[in-house]
Each structure stands twice: as C-alpha cells, then as structure tokens.
Design an enzyme around this catalytic site. Structure first.
Site, PDB file in Angstrom:
ATOM      1  N   ARG A  99      -3.121 -25.164 -31.849  1.00  0.00           N
ATOM      2  CA  ARG A  99      -4.578 -25.185 -31.698  1.00  0.00           C
ATOM      3  C   ARG A  99      -5.150 -23.774 -31.774  1.00  0.00           C
ATOM      4  O   ARG A  99      -6.051 -23.401 -31.025  1.00  0.00           O
ATOM      5  CB  ARG A  99      -4.981 -25.854 -30.367  1.00  0.00           C
ATOM      6  CG  ARG A  99      -4.467 -27.259 -30.186  1.00  0.00           C
ATOM      7  CD  ARG A  99      -5.007 -28.223 -31.245  1.00  0.00           C
ATOM      8  NE  ARG A  99      -4.422 -29.548 -31.061  1.00  0.00           N
ATOM      9  CZ  ARG A  99      -3.313 -29.946 -31.655  1.00  0.00           C
ATOM     10  NH1 ARG A  99      -2.671 -29.136 -32.495  1.00  0.00           N
ATOM     11  NH2 ARG A  99      -2.836 -31.157 -31.448  1.00  0.00           N
ATOM     12  N   SER A 112     -10.095 -34.069 -26.880  1.00  0.00           N
ATOM     13  CA  SER A 112      -9.135 -33.560 -25.899  1.00  0.00           C
ATOM     14  C   SER A 112      -9.629 -32.213 -25.377  1.00  0.00           C
ATOM     15  O   SER A 112      -9.816 -31.273 -26.146  1.00  0.00           O
ATOM     16  CB  SER A 112      -7.756 -33.395 -26.544  1.00  0.00           C
ATOM     17  OG  SER A 112      -7.270 -34.640 -26.996  1.00  0.00           O
ATOM     18  N   GLU A 142      -9.357 -26.474 -24.819  1.00  0.00           N
ATOM     19  CA  GLU A 142      -9.387 -26.439 -26.276  1.00  0.00           C
ATOM     20  C   GLU A 142     -10.740 -26.005 -26.818  1.00  0.00           C
ATOM     21  O   GLU A 142     -10.808 -25.201 -27.748  1.00  0.00           O
ATOM     22  CB  GLU A 142      -9.010 -27.804 -26.859  1.00  0.00           C
ATOM     23  CG  GLU A 142      -7.532 -28.109 -26.865  1.00  0.00           C
ATOM     24  CD  GLU A 142      -7.181 -29.245 -27.809  1.00  0.00           C
ATOM     25  OE1 GLU A 142      -7.932 -29.454 -28.795  1.00  0.00           O
ATOM     26  OE2 GLU A 142      -6.175 -29.926 -27.581  1.00  0.00           O
TER      27      GLU A 142
END
Length: 350
Positions: free
Chosen positions: A164, A246, A346
């Site tokens: 990520r 998420s 995130e």
C-alpha cells in the site's frame, strides 16, 4: 482552464465528509494541466491532487489548489503471444476499467475488481486484494511534474512500490529525496496482462468460494464475480454508507511475534509471507478488541467488517474528519494495548 472557487467536496470523497476547496481545477487532459502550471495566476500555487476521493479523510477545508483528475481514455497498445499491454487515463473509474479489460478478453485484473477509486490513484496506493497487487500487473505510467509542467514516465522500479505504498505517497527529503507526493500528477497508466493467464486463488475467501460452488478451475470472469460478491458482502457501498474502504493496513510481524500472539489468542487470523514474515488481519485485531459496530460521534465501525470505518452522520449532523480520526486513534490504542501492534491507517489524512 476555469478554476472554480469555494467548491463543496462532500460528493468528491467517498467518506462523504463535508469540506470545501477554496479553489478547484478539473484536469481533463495533459494540455489542461500544463496550461494551468504555466498560468501566472496559478504557477506558484501549492496543489492537492484529487482522484476518486476513495482514500482520503478530509479534516477541514482544503486551502491548496485542488486538481480534480478527470482524464479519460482506454486502449490496447500491444497484443502478443506473451500478453496484452493496456493503457487507461488517470480519471477512469478503476472498477469500470477492470470490467472493460475482461469484456475485451484480456484477463489479469479480476482479483482487483470493485476497488473504489480511479486508475490514476491505483499506483499511488499500490492497491491490492485477494492475492494480487497492482505492481503485479503494472508496466509503466506517465506523470506531469507540477513545478515544471514536464511530462515524464516511470517504470515499476522507479515507482518504489511497497505494501500500500509508492513513491507518490512520500515527500522529498532534501534535494536528493525521490518522493513525489505533491510534486507530480499521474495522467496515464499502463498494465501488462500476461498470457497464458493463470488464476490467483491462494486466498481464504476464494478457497471458500471454490468449496461452496464445487468449481475448482474457475475462469477469470468467475473469479471476478466471486470477488465482487465477497466485497459486497463485507464492505458497504459508499453511495449508501460513506466510507474509505479498508481503513488500516494489515500489519506484518516476525514469526516469533506471531507465535506470541497465537499463544495468547490462537484464533488470530494470520498469513505467512514469502519473505518469512507473517501478515495479521487488522480487521480481526480490531474486532477482538470489541470495536465492531461501535460509534464515536458520527463516525462508526462497520458492523460487518471491523476494518472499515463509516459515516454515521446525516445532512443535519454530518460526520467530520476529526470524528473519524478520533475513532481511528482510539482503535489504534486498543490494539496496541492488547497485542502490542501499531496499526497504520491506509487513507491520506488532509
């Protein structure tokens, strides 16, 4: 190019947080962007790049010049016995692009179906799901330097992909840093879809689908359908309940750390990684701390998936970015106190 003023951003971020941009420019082509950079009124402005708004938390009004990326385009650049080279404009909807590649008979992106956001944002986050990351299918991209207006290209190594993560999420450190956050805007992305196509099925939810259906050799369209079903069952539709997908990264730990956690709670969901580390399911850790379904102010934890924070506000009492981050910090504290693990968000907090 017209620069709009005092623009409401609530419909431009999937969390549905009420905030405003003091100035916003819609970037629909490379020429648009380069003209804006050259314009004396805007050349010195600090910019904030906005794609689909699916990975941001707005904690207030945006004072920077917002560059809303709306560059269209999808095309096949090359087809050989080895695979297909496909290009898309940065403003294309990611899921629509994945669907289009399958409709053309070019499999490879099916595990990444239904991820919200735009094509241009996908490399920034190195999006991933169900055993596939964007870097696994990435070829190269074109971007524009926001200081000079110069168009340049980067390959996978130059993008610095990680979990990520990419060079686009980091600011430059001094004169030598390679960080491109705030310094470049992605305009086109190219993907290499190899053949013969091979399914990626080594993920628990997909294994369950195979067991439930009895289909042991699914084609790409079947995997696409399964992934869409799984995501719809677990994750709320941003059009119905505001969210940023998420919210926390799945943490990785050493085998020794994992063994210690298993000793205390053998139910912990974990996945061995090729490098010897172990990835833990952040959603399970949050759920184990009792957060599923809980609310702080107008921000809440989704009752079907603890990894997702949602907007519980309404038109009269909208959820704020501050409430979201208060909830996120409380969750981080709980997980650290119980498991000794620091969860990393995130989304980009603005």
């Amino acid at each position: 190019m017209l620069v709009e003023k005092n623009v409401a951003l609530q419909r431009y971020n999937t969390f549905g947080i009420a905030a405003r941009a003091q100035r916003l420019a819609r970037v629909r082509s490379v020429d648009d962007l380069q003209a804006l950079i050259r314009h004396p009124d805007w050349a010195a402005e600090e910019a904030f790049v906005l794609g689909g708004g699916s990975n941001i938390v707005l904690t207030g009004d945006v004072r920077k010049l917002v560059l809303k990326v709306e560059i269209p385009g999808r095309r096949l650049l090359e087809a050989t016995d080895r695979g297909w080279l496909v290009e898309a404009g940065a403003g294309e909807n990611w899921h629509d692009f994945v669907t289009w590649t399958l409709d053309q008979g070019w499999p490879g992106l099916e595990n990444l179906a239904l991820i919200p956001g735009t094509v241009g944002a996908a490399p920034v986050q190195n999006i991933g799901a169900y055993g596939v990351e964007l870097q696994d299918r990435f070829d190269s991209l074109d971007a524009v330097d926001l200081e000079t207006g110069r168009l340049f290209s980067l390959n996978a190594a130059q993008c610095g992909f990680g979990y990520r993560d990419s060079v686009f999420k980091h600011a430059r450190a001094g004169d030598r840093g390679l960080g491109l956050a705030g310094r470049a805007l992605i305009v086109r992305v190219r993907f290499w879809l190899p053949r013969p196509w091979r399914p990626v099925l080594g993920y628990l939810d997909l294994e369950r689908k195979m067991a439930e259906t009895g289909i042991t050799q699914p084609d790409a369209r079947q995997i696409y359908d399964w992934v869409c079903d799984i995501r719809r069952a677990k994750l709320p539709d941003p059009a119905v309940i505001g969210n940023a997908g998420s919210f926390f990264k799945n943490p990785t730990v050493t085998p020794e750390q994992c063994a210690d956690i298993i000793g205390r709670d053998p139910r912990v969901v974990h996945y061995p990684m090729p490098d010897g580390s172990v990835k833990l399911a952040a959603g399970w850790l949050i759920d184990a701390c009792g957060w599923k379904g809980k609310t702080v102010g107008h921000a809440g934890v989704y009752e079907k998936q603890a990894l997702v924070l949602v907007n519980r506000g309404d038109a009269e009492h909208p959820c704020t970015g501050g409430e979201v981050m208060t909830l996120a910090r409380a969750i981080q504290t709980s997980v650290y106190e119980r498991f000794g693990i620091r969860l990393e968000p995130e989304p980009v907090v603005v």
